[in-house]
Design a protein around this motif. Structure first.
Motif, PDB file in Angstrom:
ATOM      1  N   ALA A  13       0.820  -1.214   0.000  1.00 30.56           N
ATOM      2  CA  ALA A  13       0.000   0.000   0.000  1.00 30.56           C
ATOM      3  C   ALA A  13       0.854   1.264   0.000  1.00 30.56           C
ATOM      4  O   ALA A  13       0.532   2.246  -0.680  1.00 30.56           O
ATOM      5  N   LEU A  14       1.960   1.255   0.743  1.00 31.46           N
ATOM      6  CA  LEU A  14       2.828   2.435   0.759  1.00 31.46           C
ATOM      7  C   LEU A  14       3.515   2.616  -0.591  1.00 31.46           C
ATOM      8  O   LEU A  14       3.747   3.746  -1.024  1.00 31.46           O
ATOM      9  N   GLN A  15       3.831   1.504  -1.268  1.00 28.45           N
ATOM     10  CA  GLN A  15       4.419   1.616  -2.603  1.00 28.45           C
ATOM     11  C   GLN A  15       3.434   2.297  -3.544  1.00 28.45           C
ATOM     12  O   GLN A  15       3.824   3.133  -4.357  1.00 28.45           O
ATOM     13  N   ASP A  16       2.159   1.971  -3.415  1.00 22.75           N
ATOM     14  CA  ASP A  16       1.136   2.613  -4.247  1.00 22.75           C
ATOM     15  C   ASP A  16       1.079   4.118  -3.981  1.00 22.75           C
ATOM     16  O   ASP A  16       0.930   4.915  -4.914  1.00 22.75           O
ATOM     17  N   VAL A  17       1.211   4.505  -2.718  1.00 23.65           N
ATOM     18  CA  VAL A  17       1.206   5.934  -2.364  1.00 23.65           C
ATOM     19  C   VAL A  17       2.410   6.633  -2.998  1.00 23.65           C
ATOM     20  O   VAL A  17       2.272   7.682  -3.631  1.00 23.65           O
ATOM     21  N   VAL A  18       3.595   6.039  -2.847  1.00 26.68           N
ATOM     22  CA  VAL A  18       4.811   6.629  -3.416  1.00 26.68           C
ATOM     23  C   VAL A  18       4.692   6.723  -4.943  1.00 26.68           C
ATOM     24  O   VAL A  18       4.993   7.758  -5.540  1.00 26.68           O
ATOM     25  N   ASP A  19       4.244   5.637  -5.568  1.00 32.68           N
ATOM     26  CA  ASP A  19       4.093   5.642  -7.030  1.00 32.68           C
ATOM     27  C   ASP A  19       3.126   6.728  -7.481  1.00 32.68           C
ATOM     28  O   ASP A  19       3.365   7.413  -8.479  1.00 32.68           O
ATOM     29  N   GLY A  20       2.046   6.900  -6.736  1.00 34.88           N
ATOM     30  CA  GLY A  20       1.074   7.936  -7.079  1.00 34.88           C
ATOM     31  C   GLY A  20       1.645   9.336  -6.963  1.00 34.88           C
ATOM     32  O   GLY A  20       1.387  10.198  -7.810  1.00 34.88           O
ATOM     33  N   LEU A  21       2.435   9.563  -5.925  1.00 33.37           N
ATOM     34  CA  LEU A  21       3.033  10.884  -5.727  1.00 33.37           C
ATOM     35  C   LEU A  21       4.017  11.243  -6.837  1.00 33.37           C
ATOM     36  O   LEU A  21       4.157  12.413  -7.191  1.00 33.37           O
ATOM     37  N   PHE A  22       4.698  10.241  -7.369  1.00 28.68           N
ATOM     38  CA  PHE A  22       5.712  10.493  -8.388  1.00 28.68           C
ATOM     39  C   PHE A  22       5.295   9.965  -9.761  1.00 28.68           C
ATOM     40  O   PHE A  22       6.147   9.708 -10.613  1.00 28.68           O
ATOM     41  N   ALA A  23       3.985   9.822  -9.973  1.00 27.83           N
ATOM     42  CA  ALA A  23       3.482   9.312 -11.253  1.00 27.83           C
ATOM     43  C   ALA A  23       3.831  10.253 -12.401  1.00 27.83           C
ATOM     44  O   ALA A  23       4.145   9.812 -13.505  1.00 27.83           O
ATOM     45  N   ASP A  24       3.769  11.543 -12.126  1.00 31.79           N
ATOM     46  CA  ASP A  24       4.153  12.543 -13.130  1.00 31.79           C
ATOM     47  C   ASP A  24       5.673  12.628 -13.128  1.00 31.79           C
ATOM     48  O   ASP A  24       6.273  12.994 -12.123  1.00 31.79           O
ATOM     49  N   THR A  25       6.291  12.284 -14.225  1.00 29.59           N
ATOM     50  CA  THR A  25       7.756  12.251 -14.279  1.00 29.59           C
ATOM     51  C   THR A  25       8.382  13.629 -14.087  1.00 29.59           C
ATOM     52  O   THR A  25       9.582  13.722 -13.846  1.00 29.59           O
ATOM     53  N   CYS A  26       7.584  14.673 -14.172  1.00 28.42           N
ATOM     54  CA  CYS A  26       8.109  16.027 -13.952  1.00 28.42           C
ATOM     55  C   CYS A  26       8.270  16.341 -12.464  1.00 28.42           C
ATOM     56  O   CYS A  26       8.955  17.293 -12.107  1.00 28.42           O
ATOM     57  N   VAL A  27       7.621  15.558 -11.604  1.00 34.07           N
ATOM     58  CA  VAL A  27       7.691  15.794 -10.167  1.00 34.07           C
ATOM     59  C   VAL A  27       9.043  15.313  -9.654  1.00 34.07           C
ATOM     60  O   VAL A  27       9.390  14.148  -9.772  1.00 34.07           O
ATOM     61  N   GLU A  28       9.805  16.241  -9.095  1.00 30.02           N
ATOM     62  CA  GLU A  28      11.125  15.898  -8.552  1.00 30.02           C
ATOM     63  C   GLU A  28      11.097  15.753  -7.039  1.00 30.02           C
ATOM     64  O   GLU A  28      11.932  15.052  -6.473  1.00 30.02           O
ATOM     65  N   ALA A  29      10.149  16.435  -6.389  1.00 30.08           N
ATOM     66  CA  ALA A  29      10.065  16.389  -4.933  1.00 30.08           C
ATOM     67  C   ALA A  29       8.629  16.678  -4.503  1.00 30.08           C
ATOM     68  O   ALA A  29       7.870  17.331  -5.230  1.00 30.08           O
ATOM     69  N   VAL A  30       8.286  16.164  -3.326  1.00 27.71           N
ATOM     70  CA  VAL A  30       6.967  16.404  -2.742  1.00 27.71           C
ATOM     71  C   VAL A  30       7.157  16.899  -1.314  1.00 27.71           C
ATOM     72  O   VAL A  30       8.178  16.643  -0.678  1.00 27.71           O
ATOM     73  N   ARG A  31       6.166  17.591  -0.815  1.00 27.54           N
ATOM     74  CA  ARG A  31       6.193  18.057   0.572  1.00 27.54           C
ATOM     75  C   ARG A  31       5.589  16.991   1.477  1.00 27.54           C
ATOM     76  O   ARG A  31       4.796  16.161   1.037  1.00 27.54           O
ATOM     77  N   ARG A  32       5.942  17.039   2.731  1.00 23.79           N
ATOM     78  CA  ARG A  32       5.372  16.095   3.706  1.00 23.79           C
ATOM     79  C   ARG A  32       3.860  16.150   3.663  1.00 23.79           C
ATOM     80  O   ARG A  32       3.193  15.114   3.703  1.00 23.79           O
ATOM     81  N   LEU A  33       3.292  17.344   3.553  1.00 29.09           N
ATOM     82  CA  LEU A  33       1.846  17.488   3.505  1.00 29.09           C
ATOM     83  C   LEU A  33       1.254  16.716   2.330  1.00 29.09           C
ATOM     84  O   LEU A  33       0.204  16.082   2.458  1.00 29.09           O
ATOM     85  N   ASP A  34       1.919  16.739   1.172  1.00 28.08           N
ATOM     86  CA  ASP A  34       1.455  15.968   0.011  1.00 28.08           C
ATOM     87  C   ASP A  34       1.400  14.481   0.336  1.00 28.08           C
ATOM     88  O   ASP A  34       0.472  13.774  -0.062  1.00 28.08           O
ATOM     89  N   VAL A  35       2.416  14.009   1.044  1.00 28.30           N
ATOM     90  CA  VAL A  35       2.493  12.591   1.405  1.00 28.30           C
ATOM     91  C   VAL A  35       1.364  12.237   2.374  1.00 28.30           C
ATOM     92  O   VAL A  35       0.686  11.221   2.216  1.00 28.30           O
ATOM     93  N   VAL A  36       1.148  13.095   3.364  1.00 27.42           N
ATOM     94  CA  VAL A  36       0.095  12.857   4.354  1.00 27.42           C
ATOM     95  C   VAL A  36      -1.272  12.808   3.673  1.00 27.42           C
ATOM     96  O   VAL A  36      -2.076  11.905   3.938  1.00 27.42           O
ATOM     97  N   ILE A  37      -1.537  13.729   2.780  1.00 27.57           N
ATOM     98  CA  ILE A  37      -2.826  13.772   2.075  1.00 27.57           C
ATOM     99  C   ILE A  37      -3.004  12.532   1.203  1.00 27.57           C
ATOM    100  O   ILE A  37      -4.071  11.911   1.189  1.00 27.57           O
ATOM    101  N   ALA A  38      -1.958  12.146   0.489  1.00 27.27           N
ATOM    102  CA  ALA A  38      -2.030  10.950  -0.353  1.00 27.27           C
ATOM    103  C   ALA A  38      -2.275   9.704   0.495  1.00 27.27           C
ATOM    104  O   ALA A  38      -3.047   8.820   0.109  1.00 27.27           O
TER     105      ALA A  38
END
Length: 86
Positions: A13-38
């Motif tokens: 399940a956590l792999q799915d969250v990580v994959d979703g956060l970085f699904a757009d190849t243009c995304v280089e970094a995410v904020r903690r808040l983005d991770v919490v929301i996802a």
């Protein structure tokens, strides 16, 4: 759950969250808040929500985020139960 070696139905399940956060190849970094929301949107079980809540504030590249999550998973000996992320 029987022991810390039985695979959870939430394995990966956590792999799915990580994959979703970085699904757009243009995304280089995410904020903690983005991770919490996802993670909240993924309706994770309490153990995995705890792993996310332990993330320190900041911005995360995929590698740094995976290192932080895997460190928490390893610290709880949950690798076999929930899997690690990459």
């Amino acid at each position: 759950m029987g022991s810390n070696t039985d695979r959870s139905p939430h394995y990966g399940a956590l792999q799915d969250v990580v994959d979703g956060l970085f699904a757009d190849t243009c995304v280089e970094a995410v904020r903690r808040l983005d991770v919490v929301i996802a993670a909240e949107a993924a309706d994770l079980p309490a153990d995995l929500s705890e792993v996310i809540s332990l993330l320190p504030p900041g911005t995360y590249t995929r590698l740094r985020l995976c290192d932080q999550i895997n460190s928490s998973i390893g610290g709880h000996a949950w690798g076999q139960v929930y899997g690690t992320v990459e």
